[in-house]
Design a protein around this motif. Structure first.
Motif, mmCIF file in Angstrom:
data_model
loop_
_atom_site.group_PDB
_atom_site.id
_atom_site.type_symbol
_atom_site.label_atom_id
_atom_site.label_comp_id
_atom_site.label_asym_id
_atom_site.label_seq_id
_atom_site.Cartn_x
_atom_site.Cartn_y
_atom_site.Cartn_z
ATOM 1 N N SER A 197 -0.148 2.131 17.395
ATOM 2 C CA SER A 197 0.855 3.059 17.917
ATOM 3 C C SER A 197 2.237 2.432 17.972
ATOM 4 C CB SER A 197 0.450 3.527 19.322
ATOM 5 O OG SER A 197 0.369 2.422 20.206
ATOM 6 N N ILE A 198 2.302 1.089 18.013
ATOM 7 C CA ILE A 198 3.612 0.437 18.063
ATOM 8 C C ILE A 198 4.077 -0.035 16.686
ATOM 9 C CG2 ILE A 198 3.386 -0.277 20.470
ATOM 10 C CD1 ILE A 198 2.612 -3.059 19.489
ATOM 11 N N ALA A 199 3.212 0.126 15.689
ATOM 12 C CA ALA A 199 3.593 -0.215 14.311
ATOM 13 C C ALA A 199 3.048 0.860 13.369
ATOM 14 C CB ALA A 199 3.051 -1.589 13.924
ATOM 15 N N PRO A 200 3.481 2.098 13.557
ATOM 16 C CA PRO A 200 2.896 3.227 12.818
ATOM 17 C C PRO A 200 3.168 3.209 11.322
ATOM 18 C CG PRO A 200 4.844 3.931 14.025
ATOM 19 C CD PRO A 200 4.548 2.534 14.475
ATOM 20 N N ASN A 201 4.125 2.426 10.869
ATOM 21 C CA ASN A 201 4.446 2.391 9.442
ATOM 22 C C ASN A 201 3.641 1.358 8.660
ATOM 23 O OD1 ASN A 201 6.453 4.390 9.746
ATOM 24 N ND2 ASN A 201 7.968 2.856 10.349
ATOM 25 N N VAL A 202 2.825 0.574 9.375
ATOM 26 C CA VAL A 202 2.036 -0.462 8.715
ATOM 27 C C VAL A 202 0.624 0.062 8.474
ATOM 28 C CG1 VAL A 202 1.204 -2.843 8.838
ATOM 29 C CG2 VAL A 202 3.378 -2.222 9.926
ATOM 30 N N PRO A 203 0.129 0.049 7.239
ATOM 31 C CA PRO A 203 -1.200 0.607 6.941
ATOM 32 C C PRO A 203 -2.323 -0.271 7.489
ATOM 33 C CG PRO A 203 -0.308 -0.492 5.017
ATOM 34 C CD PRO A 203 0.798 -0.479 6.042
ATOM 35 N N THR A 204 -3.467 0.351 7.717
ATOM 36 C CA THR A 204 -4.660 -0.406 8.079
ATOM 37 C C THR A 204 -5.244 -1.027 6.815
ATOM 38 O OG1 THR A 204 -6.152 1.461 7.721
ATOM 39 C CG2 THR A 204 -5.158 1.239 9.923
ATOM 40 N N PHE A 205 -6.172 -1.950 6.993
ATOM 41 C CA PHE A 205 -6.835 -2.540 5.827
ATOM 42 C C PHE A 205 -7.626 -1.481 5.070
ATOM 43 C CE2 PHE A 205 -5.769 -6.558 7.746
ATOM 44 C CZ PHE A 205 -5.607 -7.391 6.644
ATOM 45 N N ALA A 206 -8.176 -0.512 5.790
ATOM 46 C CA ALA A 206 -8.903 0.571 5.122
ATOM 47 C C ALA A 206 -7.969 1.371 4.230
ATOM 48 C CB ALA A 206 -9.553 1.481 6.166
#
Length: 323
Positions: free
Chosen positions: A229-238
């Motif tokens: 929620s504090i880094a919404p622009n960073v994708p998950t590994f999935a």
């Protein structure tokens, strides 16, 4: 008469002793030992908890920093402390799960020397890189590392720790040759990524985010089922194409084996109320990328049974050994 006086004295002593034993807990300062240097995310977390417990209990909570040897220094100190309810350990899964597989011999027994108190919070990690690294995604990092075997360096807060093992596991899965550079604290490691002395590292989201936002670090991905929620622009590994990879970990509290059960239960209950409160979450957890858990001693004990099996498998897959 002498006998009557003896009985009276004995009765008075018994009454006095009972009064001492009945003193409400805690009746003196309580020590929480942490295996990290001051200023890092876990240190901030435990000091916030300590302030709230001080307010709640009316006794000072003393935070004692004992970094070193992949959290072993702090763990040994607590394991050898009196089980009187006045010493606790806040540590990661390194102490409770991983070190038993990483080392052939330890100065403490994770099962026998501690009583589980509570899994306090879970944390996900952000994979960050120096700003000028020629890789802007997880896929590009893998490709770059394969094209430059042995030339990519990554930092951690200690061999076998929460930053090291995920990267060793990641490298093993993808057949990468990368050089590990251990540090005593997160701040020092991040500074060396920023200045380009090392290339990449896994860091707790809250610790790395300010540097990402100021473009001093490059964020490639975060672990966890959903975006932070504090880094919404960073994708998950999935989302980056690697759905089976996970780098989450936790911070938990334990006490020396033999600590009275009522004290263990009290700590867990009061700490749970604190970490689950909206005020504490907003002030100490969200900004650090932590999620509150605050479970019971029984729940944490049951979790550890399965987590130790999974942890042993992770160490095996990573090929990491520290002796």
């Amino acid at each position: 008469m002498p006998m009557l006086r003896f009985v009276a004295v004995l009765a008075a002593f018994t009454f006095f002793a009972a009064g001492v034993d009945a003193q409400p807990y805690p009746s003196k300062p309580v020590r929480i030992v942490v295996p990290y240097t001051p200023g890092g995310p876990a240190d901030v977390l435990v000091r916030g908890l300590g302030m709230k417990l001080t307010e709640k209990w009316g006794q000072q909570i003393i935070v004692e920093n004992k970094p070193g040897a992949n959290e072993i220094v702090a763990a040994e100190a607590v394991a050898k402390s009196p089980p009187d309810g006045y010493t606790f350990l806040l540590a990661s899964d390194a102490v409770f799960t991983l070190n038993s597989s990483l080392y052939s011999k330890l100065p403490y027994d994770a099962v026998k020397d501690f009583v589980p108190v509570q899994k306090l919070v879970t944390a996900n990690l952000m994979l960050v890189a120096r700003p000028d690294l020629p890789a802007n995604s997880v896929k590009e990092l893998i490709e770059y590392a394969k094209a430059n075997p042995g030339k990519i360096t990554y930092g951690s807060v200690g061999a076998g720790g929460v930053n090291h093992l995920p990267m060793a596991w990641f490298a093993n899965i993808h057949g990468l040759k990368m050089e590990h550079v251990p540090y005593k604290g997160l701040v020092q490691a991040l500074q060396d990524v920023i200045t380009g002395r090392i290339d990449v590292m896994f860091a707790v989201i809250g610790g790395a985010l300010p540097f990402v936002q100021s473009n001093k670090l490059k964020a490639l991905a975060v672990s966890g089922a959903a975006r932070s929620s504090i880094a919404p622009n960073v994708p998950t590994f999935a989302e980056a194409g690697y759905p089976t990879f996970d780098a989450s970990f936790y911070f938990a509290v334990a006490a020396p084996a033999g600590t009275p059960r009522d004290i263990v239960t009290k700590f867990a209950s009061d700490a749970s109320q604190i970490v689950r409160s909206a005020e504490f979450r907003e002030k100490y957890l969200t900004s650090l990328g932590f999620e509150p858990v605050g479970d019971t001693p029984e729940q944490f004990s049951a979790f550890l049974v399965s987590d130790r099996k999974i942890g042993a498998e992770k160490v095996k897959v990573s090929g990491a050994k520290l002796d």
